[in-house]
Design a protein around this motif. Sequence first.
Motif, PDB file in Angstrom:
ATOM      1  N   GLU A  44      31.684  74.927  -8.385  1.00  0.00           N
ATOM      2  CA  GLU A  44      32.919  74.336  -7.844  1.00  0.00           C
ATOM      3  C   GLU A  44      32.701  72.971  -7.204  1.00  0.00           C
ATOM      4  O   GLU A  44      31.653  72.710  -6.631  1.00  0.00           O
ATOM      5  CB  GLU A  44      33.464  75.249  -6.729  1.00  0.00           C
ATOM      6  N   ASN A  45      33.749  72.144  -7.284  1.00  0.00           N
ATOM      7  CA  ASN A  45      33.861  70.928  -6.466  1.00  0.00           C
ATOM      8  C   ASN A  45      32.718  69.947  -6.719  1.00  0.00           C
ATOM      9  O   ASN A  45      32.219  69.301  -5.802  1.00  0.00           O
ATOM     10  CB  ASN A  45      33.914  71.323  -4.969  1.00  0.00           C
TER      11      ASN A  45
ATOM     12  N   SER B 118      35.070  73.389 -11.064  1.00  0.00           N
ATOM     13  CA  SER B 118      36.086  72.427 -10.623  1.00  0.00           C
ATOM     14  C   SER B 118      35.395  71.134 -10.201  1.00  0.00           C
ATOM     15  O   SER B 118      34.185  71.116  -9.966  1.00  0.00           O
ATOM     16  CB  SER B 118      36.932  72.987  -9.471  1.00  0.00           C
ATOM     17  N   PHE B 119      36.188  70.079 -10.118  1.00  0.00           N
ATOM     18  CA  PHE B 119      35.651  68.757  -9.783  1.00  0.00           C
ATOM     19  C   PHE B 119      36.421  68.157  -8.606  1.00  0.00           C
ATOM     20  O   PHE B 119      37.609  68.444  -8.423  1.00  0.00           O
ATOM     21  CB  PHE B 119      35.818  67.794 -10.969  1.00  0.00           C
ATOM     22  N   ALA B 120      35.749  67.267  -7.885  1.00  0.00           N
ATOM     23  CA  ALA B 120      36.460  66.425  -6.916  1.00  0.00           C
ATOM     24  C   ALA B 120      37.253  65.376  -7.708  1.00  0.00           C
ATOM     25  O   ALA B 120      36.820  64.940  -8.777  1.00  0.00           O
ATOM     26  CB  ALA B 120      35.478  65.754  -5.979  1.00  0.00           C
ATOM     27  N   ARG B 121      38.413  64.999  -7.184  1.00  0.00           N
ATOM     28  CA  ARG B 121      39.344  64.162  -7.953  1.00  0.00           C
ATOM     29  C   ARG B 121      38.737  62.838  -8.414  1.00  0.00           C
ATOM     30  O   ARG B 121      38.845  62.469  -9.581  1.00  0.00           O
ATOM     31  CB  ARG B 121      40.601  63.856  -7.127  1.00  0.00           C
ATOM     32  N   ILE B 122      38.134  62.098  -7.488  1.00  0.00           N
ATOM     33  CA  ILE B 122      37.712  60.734  -7.836  1.00  0.00           C
ATOM     34  C   ILE B 122      36.594  60.787  -8.871  1.00  0.00           C
ATOM     35  O   ILE B 122      36.599  60.041  -9.841  1.00  0.00           O
ATOM     36  CB  ILE B 122      37.284  59.920  -6.594  1.00  0.00           C
TER      37      ILE B 122
ATOM     38  N   CYS C  24      32.000  65.860  -5.079  1.00  0.00           N
ATOM     39  CA  CYS C  24      32.780  65.590  -3.875  1.00  0.00           C
ATOM     40  C   CYS C  24      32.119  64.485  -3.062  1.00  0.00           C
ATOM     41  O   CYS C  24      30.929  64.229  -3.190  1.00  0.00           O
ATOM     42  CB  CYS C  24      32.927  66.853  -3.029  1.00  0.00           C
ATOM     43  N   GLY C  25      32.920  63.823  -2.250  1.00  0.00           N
ATOM     44  CA  GLY C  25      32.375  62.779  -1.390  1.00  0.00           C
ATOM     45  C   GLY C  25      32.857  61.406  -1.749  1.00  0.00           C
ATOM     46  O   GLY C  25      34.051  61.145  -1.819  1.00  0.00           O
ATOM     47  N   SER C  26      31.907  60.541  -2.030  1.00  0.00           N
ATOM     48  CA  SER C  26      32.187  59.119  -2.196  1.00  0.00           C
ATOM     49  C   SER C  26      32.955  58.821  -3.476  1.00  0.00           C
ATOM     50  O   SER C  26      32.927  59.588  -4.438  1.00  0.00           O
ATOM     51  CB  SER C  26      30.857  58.374  -2.209  1.00  0.00           C
ATOM     52  N   SER C  27      33.607  57.670  -3.492  1.00  0.00           N
ATOM     53  CA  SER C  27      34.304  57.207  -4.698  1.00  0.00           C
ATOM     54  C   SER C  27      33.349  56.539  -5.673  1.00  0.00           C
ATOM     55  O   SER C  27      33.740  56.118  -6.744  1.00  0.00           O
ATOM     56  CB  SER C  27      35.397  56.218  -4.300  1.00  0.00           C
ATOM     57  N   ARG C  28      32.092  56.436  -5.294  1.00  0.00           N
ATOM     58  CA  ARG C  28      31.140  55.627  -6.062  1.00  0.00           C
ATOM     59  C   ARG C  28      31.067  56.014  -7.539  1.00  0.00           C
ATOM     60  O   ARG C  28      30.735  57.137  -7.891  1.00  0.00           O
ATOM     61  CB  ARG C  28      29.750  55.695  -5.414  1.00  0.00           C
TER      62      ARG C  28
ATOM     63  N   TYR D  58      36.032  63.084 -11.073  1.00  0.00           N
ATOM     64  CA  TYR D  58      36.623  63.514 -12.348  1.00  0.00           C
ATOM     65  C   TYR D  58      37.251  62.313 -13.066  1.00  0.00           C
ATOM     66  O   TYR D  58      36.990  62.066 -14.245  1.00  0.00           O
ATOM     67  CB  TYR D  58      37.677  64.591 -12.059  1.00  0.00           C
ATOM     68  N   GLN D  59      38.054  61.548 -12.325  1.00  0.00           N
ATOM     69  CA  GLN D  59      38.713  60.393 -12.936  1.00  0.00           C
ATOM     70  C   GLN D  59      37.680  59.351 -13.364  1.00  0.00           C
ATOM     71  O   GLN D  59      37.784  58.758 -14.441  1.00  0.00           O
ATOM     72  CB  GLN D  59      39.724  59.776 -11.954  1.00  0.00           C
ATOM     73  N   ASN D  60      36.666  59.142 -12.528  1.00  0.00           N
ATOM     74  CA  ASN D  60      35.613  58.167 -12.862  1.00  0.00           C
ATOM     75  C   ASN D  60      34.933  58.508 -14.184  1.00  0.00           C
ATOM     76  O   ASN D  60      34.606  57.611 -14.969  1.00  0.00           O
ATOM     77  CB  ASN D  60      34.552  58.114 -11.757  1.00  0.00           C
TER      78      ASN D  60
END
Lengths: 430, 174
Positions: B64-65, B91-95, B68-72, B97-99
């Motif tokens: 899961e997840n 599951s992934f952290a949003r940023i 997570c953390g930085s947008s880097r 995943y999008q990156n």
Amino acid sequence: MGKTIAEKIFDDHRVDQPFDGVTVLRLDRVFCHEITTPTAIQDLVARGKDRVFDPDKIKAVIDHVTPAKDAKTALQGKVLRDWARRHKITDFFDIGRNGVCHALFPEKGFVRPGFVIIMGDSHTCTHGAFGAFAAGVGTTDLEVGILKGVCAFKKPDTLKIEIFGHLQPGVFAKDVILEVIRRITVNGATNQVIEFCGPVVDAMSMESRMTLSNMAVEAGATSGICRPDAVTVEYLWPFIKDEYPDRDAALADFSRYLPDDDAVYAGQETIDVTDLVPLTTFGYKPDQVKPVSDMAGTRVDQVYIGSCTNGRIEDLWVAAQVVKGKKIAETIRAIVSPATADVFSKAMDDGLIKIFMDAGFCVTNPTCGACLGMSNGVLASGEVAAATTNRNFNGRMGKGGMVHLMSPATAAATALAGTIANSPLFAQQD
Amino acid sequence: MTTFSGTALCLDRADINTDEIIPARYLTEIDKNVLGPHLMEDLDLAGFDPQKDLAGINVLVTRENFGCGSSREHAPWALEANGIRVVIAESFARIFYQNMFNCGMLAITLDTKQIDRLCNAAGPSPVHISVDVDAGEITATAGPDTWTIPFTLSGFEKALVKAGGWVEYADQNY
């Protein structure tokens, strides 16, 4: 059907819906710093797209490693600086005028309720304190933001977090957000916007609301939004006084972004903070949270007061109140980094810098510095920090280091005690 | 047809964060390839040796997840510099995943049962994974066993993978 704050902002800013569930939004601000932007700039140059959508809406700062510590960080600063000059970026903040981005940009009046803001930095959610939809993005999204002034988002659901009761003396916004993250966990709000509301948030200063919104991402949230109100208007008034006949007019305008009474939320948490005690983290995840009293006596090597979470003048005032006339423990290194040049200057005028220095603190220039172990204040392996920052990941402040997150009051008390300790500001200390 | 394939490694832990994927001390690098040798060098996972365990790996399977953390975006870049262009997680952290999709890479969400099977399958020989984006199908091979797992991506994510990223797409459309 009523709308949440985020839904109203999405409606206002929709450029396109190229695919089901994806909205391309028009950006009001693209914020930049020297760590994630130079790669975006270089890629734009390499693609023959070295353009900016609007030099007035892009704001840039050198804040993570400043002054530069070596040739590499000097180059990062140079790439950003040269680009800002080349494109006549109206607001670029270099050494001497700079500060931690999420403290600096609000202080300069760059944020408004209803804005859509992106930045290549996860704590961009801080600006949600003003009723903006502000989200951290990666370098590619940043690149497109710089080039076209748009960003794509999946429509986030909203988690409403209502905070009521009365904060006891010595318990602060930092403790509230640690409690929120403890309850909903590190991915409790992934792909959601958190809307913070309730009488406790209403009574908070903008600085405290920024602390709250800043750590929304530590629960996975896209943004952490507070409702714009008279406090928001008052903070922004010096920057908007020519735009509105009076404060009431500004408030009426900002009220467009209040959620509807029948807004539909994906979830709701109600937290009574009356019995909330000062909190700290104990592990490598921001949801590993305990009362400070449970952690009392834990060895600490370094105390760090600063960062985009808690490096504002309000935070320095609280910490100074605790350390005034006292000395830090002999075994402790204590560092305070005022978040911006303006905060530093105010802290000088108010006598806070002297209080910190007399107590034995090292005072640094405004920088993200120790918070992510990139610049000054890095831990050695096996060392422990008590910090007012937002992230306690393994190795965050230096490989092999451990970080305990806490409020400025607790960090200041810990500096004096030499081990994790409640501040005397908290009445129910043990 | 857009396909990704290669050898998979299971990182059997939740909440693997961006500091663990690529520590902040390497964010001073402007050249993405320099990140390569530092992938996951701070990862807090018992028995994990990044130098040895990540060699020859093209696909990560995890819990899961993730991210997570930085947008880097340095996190996907550090993966890419090591030949890893697919992450499969609960599951992934949003940023993050999008990156991944913004870079033309692939992040696939599967349920716990499917992740369990992928993580438990590796025996003497590692699990080989082949991803067909158009068909929305993963083919996993472990020793004599081969099985397929369906997955879904949104139209947007498929478009980004096909276009090789978000920059060209956006510049053409906006």
